[in-house]
Write an enzyme that holds these catalytic residues in place. Sequence first.
Site, PDB file in Angstrom:
ATOM      1  N   ARG B 302       0.828  -1.215   0.000  1.00  0.00           N
ATOM      2  CA  ARG B 302       0.000   0.000   0.000  1.00  0.00           C
ATOM      3  C   ARG B 302       0.857   1.258   0.000  1.00  0.00           C
ATOM      4  NH1 ARG B 302      -5.184  -1.697   3.899  1.00  0.00           N
ATOM      5  NH2 ARG B 302      -6.131  -2.963   2.250  1.00  0.00           N
ATOM      6  N   TYR B 442      -6.200  -0.678  -6.805  1.00  0.00           N
ATOM      7  CA  TYR B 442      -5.538  -1.920  -6.356  1.00  0.00           C
ATOM      8  C   TYR B 442      -4.810  -1.760  -5.023  1.00  0.00           C
ATOM      9  CZ  TYR B 442      -1.203  -0.751  -9.183  1.00  0.00           C
ATOM     10  OH  TYR B 442      -0.084  -0.205  -9.738  1.00  0.00           O
ATOM     11  N   GLU B 443      -4.513  -2.880  -4.424  1.00  0.00           N
ATOM     12  CA  GLU B 443      -4.009  -2.913  -3.034  1.00  0.00           C
ATOM     13  C   GLU B 443      -4.973  -2.225  -2.076  1.00  0.00           C
ATOM     14  OE1 GLU B 443      -1.746  -4.880  -2.395  1.00  0.00           O
ATOM     15  OE2 GLU B 443      -0.932  -5.148  -4.399  1.00  0.00           O
ATOM     16  N   GLY B 444      -6.247  -2.371  -2.329  1.00  0.00           N
ATOM     17  CA  GLY B 444      -7.266  -1.765  -1.464  1.00  0.00           C
ATOM     18  C   GLY B 444      -7.718  -0.422  -2.017  1.00  0.00           C
ATOM     19  N   GLN B 449      -8.990   1.871   2.215  1.00  0.00           N
ATOM     20  CA  GLN B 449      -8.009   2.644   2.990  1.00  0.00           C
ATOM     21  C   GLN B 449      -8.714   3.494   4.037  1.00  0.00           C
ATOM     22  OE1 GLN B 449      -4.858   1.895   2.301  1.00  0.00           O
ATOM     23  NE2 GLN B 449      -5.540   0.725   0.513  1.00  0.00           N
TER      24      GLN B 449
END
Lengths: 608, 608
Positions: B302, B442-444, B449
């Site tokens: 992240r 992506y990656e949350g 977040q």
Amino acid sequence: MNYRAPTQDIRFVFRELAGLDDVLALPGFEEVNSELVDAVLEENGRFVEQAVAPLNRAGDTTPAAWDDGKVRTSPGFQEAFREFAAGGWQGLQHEPRWGGQGLPKLVAAATGENINSANLAFSLCPLLTDGVIEALAMVGSQAQQDLYIPPMLEGRWTGTMNLTEPQAGSDLALVQTRAVGQDDGSYRLSGQKIFITYGEHDLAENIVHLVLARTPQAPAGVKGISLFLVPKFLLNDDGTLGKRNDVWCASLEHKLGIHGSPTAVLLYGSGQGEAGPGAVGYLIGEENRGLEYMFIMMNAARFAVGIQGIALAERALQQAGAYAAERLQGRALEGSDGPVAIVHHPDVQRMLMTMRALTEGARALAYVAAGECDRARHAADPQARARHQAVYDFLVPVVKGFSTESAVEVASLGIQVHGGMGFIEETGAAQYYRDARILPIYEGTTAIQANDFVGRKTLRDAGAVAGALAEQVRATVAQLEARQAEAGEHGAGLALIARRLAAAVEAYEQAVAYIVAHAREDQRAVFLGSVPYLMLAGLTLAGWQMARAALACVARLQDGDAEPFHARKLATAVFYAAHLLPRAQALSASILEGGVAARYARAAENAE
Amino acid sequence: MNYRAPTQDIRFVFRELAGLDDVLALPGFEEVNSELVDAVLEENGRFVEQAVAPLNRAGDTTPAAWDDGKVRTSPGFQEAFREFAAGGWQGLQHEPRWGGQGLPKLVAAATGENINSANLAFSLCPLLTDGVIEALAMVGSQAQQDLYIPPMLEGRWTGTMNLTEPQAGSDLALVQTRAVGQDDGSYRLSGQKIFITYGEHDLAENIVHLVLARTPQAPAGVKGISLFLVPKFLLNDDGTLGKRNDVWCASLEHKLGIHGSPTAVLLYGSGQGEAGPGAVGYLIGEENRGLEYMFIMMNAARFAVGIQGIALAERALQQAGAYAAERLQGRALEGSDGPVAIVHHPDVQRMLMTMRALTEGARALAYVAAGECDRARHAADPQARARHQAVYDFLVPVVKGFSTESAVEVASLGIQVHGGMGFIEETGAAQYYRDARILPIYEGTTAIQANDFVGRKTLRDAGAVAGALAEQVRATVAQLEARQAEAGEHGAGLALIARRLAAAVEAYEQAVAYIVAHAREDQRAVFLGSVPYLMLAGLTLAGWQMARAALACVARLQDGDAEPFHARKLATAVFYAAHLLPRAQALSASILEGGVAARYARAAENAE
């Protein structure tokens, strides 16, 4: 995803906000009544849903293709255009004497929105043709009008606007295309035009190019530009198509979006026409007044591109809303046994409501502007006409700039609602994000709109129209305040809207005052804030329409004859006030702090 | 356009804002000094400018291609990856005991930014490999570490993260991939994973997949997920590559952007491996703790994606700035003989300065966060480590969310600066707009977040870290106020920054207070404002860093040893305060009005 025309919202805006009944009572609309308008909306919805919307994706994946000067449009476009022509849709807002249907611009704004929602790339062809018709109707000779307008209204021919050259984009003073007068009164044009939308295609028999060019003795700069009509095929004396003119499509651009719309490089006078070298053109109006005429066309096109912004936003909203209602992921915030549709998650709700609020706010403002245009053209009283014209002129750059910038935001949120799937092209959300990005650029970038808005629309009358609108907004604030005590459960919503709208209009008035006060002594600071000022006006005035919508909805809810639509509309209006109107303070602060920021920017430039 | 690493700004942020000297004084960095860091930055800049940046466009136009399970990467990627490996770049921030160079994360943040600016799609491969190394280093067994980490550091193997399945995106509770224990202690995995970045490619000999899966008796939901290591090629006892494992790339996605990065659908256990059916996997750590471990990797990833946002923004800024300096169009506002470079027009300046301010603000905040991470890992005092860890943990979702959302805004402005040319793919600006759009997903997603930011990072300690940071911001405001009297010509700039930063931190504190106060009784209202709250924190804290930068620049300017860089940086800081910090009020208002908005949204849902 199947597109559905937002007919219920359109009708609501027509009646509650844009004053359809008053518009229909204007001289010239005797043949039009409210039932006819409903029937048109319904038929238009059916047509675009069935014939145009399904082609949207094919236009993206199979762009218009160039082959040796000819352009093959995307699959299905030819047939859809034939249906469009047969339905008489091109003539909707044009005069009956040429075969048009003479409906109000208000109605045309809605049908224009629908078809652009269905397929932005396809709809650019009629959009440009509309601009050409409007220009010819205003400044063409009787003969030009009679020759060229009817075939365009019938959809047999289409039209284009030729402004841009490689060195002349926003700066038309740099136009170099030459037009040399001939003994027979015609001209021969030579030069290169770029970014010509539907500059070549296979949808129609002929293409009517309106072209900016310079005659040999013309003065330099914008005062030496004339406007010419250059048909792809010259006309025989009987009006039938004759020789192929010397205008050729050299290539198509490879673009980020609107792939279905051929963006042509056009060569004028490269020497291969059947009528000899040089593209044969005919002067429109008088020499050296081309830019002025072009602005007629541009004003129509700018408003239409604003409508495109709303259209694109509506389509992106529908796609995202449908996905969010189906996609199961995560538990409900209040607890649930299994995964729930993501539409129930607060942030998805925030995104969808932001999309809806921007779309519906922009729509309401644009339709109100269209109604002003109808009044400006048709009101019996010349003073009323002038007053409405001034409001419409004020709103055109706002509609163009605000709706299109909002469309980019909405399309981007549309991807975000989809999560990872939004980044996959097959999903479709990505196309809207790509398509949307041209909207704040063509027909004058947002900065160009903002220059116009600051210069011609605000400074020229020292903020008079701007201030008159602010007073109307304040009147709505007063209404909201008056109504909230007796609004029962909706008192809180009306109070919130009143509070935020009052703050927004104050910010807007501060910006107007700053701009009027500083335009002379600190021009750079003022223009550093020109786009924020345009966006502030759009945000506030669209918010005003949403506030008026809220009042109408509360009345319906209290009368007990509301539909689910009215509850949702009210929620959207409250959301607009809570989440979007606060941007007004940010925009106004950035304008008012402009002086210091501009000074430092200058110092940094000088240091390098 | 040639990309140039922004080494001067990086060095400025290192020294003036992130405390490089203090970081280098931490235990464990005895071998590293400031000259070494400069040398690394210089060498890294040279490498990415020459070997990686030139491949960016080819990666876009010639995407990674799938052919019968094999994936051919874009032209030049293989050679660039060999150079990357040979340069030891993968090992930069990893421990020397496995062959890494043990440099601070602060330095790795900068080199990570550079390579991602040069080529986002290419850099995803090392980015994911970093995450795998970090996860193994934290929770892998000694044997796993020794077997798998060194080849990854050498760039002979790469790593992937396998979380997503068609029905399980943000909601990992829905993961279905199965892992069945074998007699030899290994597992056999079967299932389908999607969106696997560099899940298959031709850059390295082997691929180390980290995979979330469920064992047969695992509890339902997120507490029944375990983490497995599944190599593409199984290892022989001597560590050489052995049998081809039963994990296969079924297809690649057709994406909006980052075309050079192969996004794979991976099939585990479809039955074609050389070691028999079922993908052989090895448990990492303990069963059912997979999600916890994955978060280790995710936290690194992240932060790295936040860096990607800055990288993309920097690249878009450089491209737009170069175009604006060359493109002649329009007269200067103050008058000019001919057309001037558009960089001199106020609105182009506004756009470029917005791009620069967002980019530099996000960079400063991210690097400060990286410095906190180094302190959290290396400080001698355990309490100090815990304190810094808490700040770093607080900042990770902010860096990820704010930098990536800003990247989308910056890339969009980058197109707008180009006008019509920006919409033409060959220009290059459109690629950044397309590439950027994956970053907030992506990656949350930003919403994920923001959930983390509200739940774990704000509510869990009742706003303690949030408040401690606010106090530091207030201290900077006090410094600005103290300095402005003696700052001469720069007093106005410092005063403006002080005024706007004070207003922003007040808005931020109001939001924190609202969230802490209402989380229990009005959860929906709080989460409706979660993304605005994350953005408010990012805006304010990045603005704080810009304010600190302004103080440093004024000191240099007053000392008379300033370079043009410092004047520009100061102008950027002033612009940030004037044009961006006012957004704080809008964000905070939207959070504070959340209750009413949420109630109406609910009512509308129920009405339908």
